[in-house]
Design an enzyme around this catalytic site. Structure first.
Site, mmCIF file in Angstrom:
data_model
loop_
_atom_site.group_PDB
_atom_site.id
_atom_site.type_symbol
_atom_site.label_atom_id
_atom_site.label_comp_id
_atom_site.label_asym_id
_atom_site.label_seq_id
_atom_site.Cartn_x
_atom_site.Cartn_y
_atom_site.Cartn_z
ATOM 1 C CG ASP A 1 29.633 -3.089 5.275
ATOM 2 O OD1 ASP A 1 29.882 -4.223 4.820
ATOM 3 O OD2 ASP A 1 29.612 -2.075 4.578
ATOM 4 C CD GLU A 2 24.901 -3.507 5.717
ATOM 5 O OE1 GLU A 2 24.544 -3.004 4.662
ATOM 6 O OE2 GLU A 2 25.578 -2.900 6.565
#
Ligand SMILES: [Zn+2]
Ligand SMILES: [Zn+2]
Length: 104
Positions: free
Chosen positions: A84-85
């Protein structure tokens, strides 16, 4: 997830030489991610050696150490497994070796 057996800090993952290491951000304790308990004690004995080798390969940036006020630190980024980010930026003071992190 693993916690440091020495100081109970949450350890972070670092991939190095194709192996997964758990590293304690506060004392530098390392565990190679392996099912055999044997490798854990080996890594612990070589703790200082391993860390010395790594820090020479890491870039140095101008950032103030929250512990001793020195303004140079090694830096590296650990990507999260889930993808994810972003990742987590780590700094290790060149003087006192205090390690801290910043989430991006
Ligand atoms: Zn620790
Ligand atoms: Zn420092």
């Amino acid at each position: 997830m693993r916690y440091c057996p020495e100081c109970k800090e949450l350890m972070y993952l670092e991939e190095r030489d194709g192996e997964i290491h758990y590293v304690c951000p506060s004392c530098g304790y390392e565990i190679i991610h392996d099912s055999s308990e044997l490798s854990i004690s080996v890594v612990r004995e070589n703790k200082v050696l391993v860390l010395d080798r790594d820090t020479t390969a890491e870039p140095i940036v101008k950032v103030e150490c929250p512990k001793c006020g020195n303004n140079e630190a090694y830096t590296w980024i650990v990507q999260t497994r889930s993808g994810d980010e972003g990742g987590t930026v780590f700094y290790r003071c060149t003087r006192c070796r205090y390690t801290w992190r910043i989430y991006t």
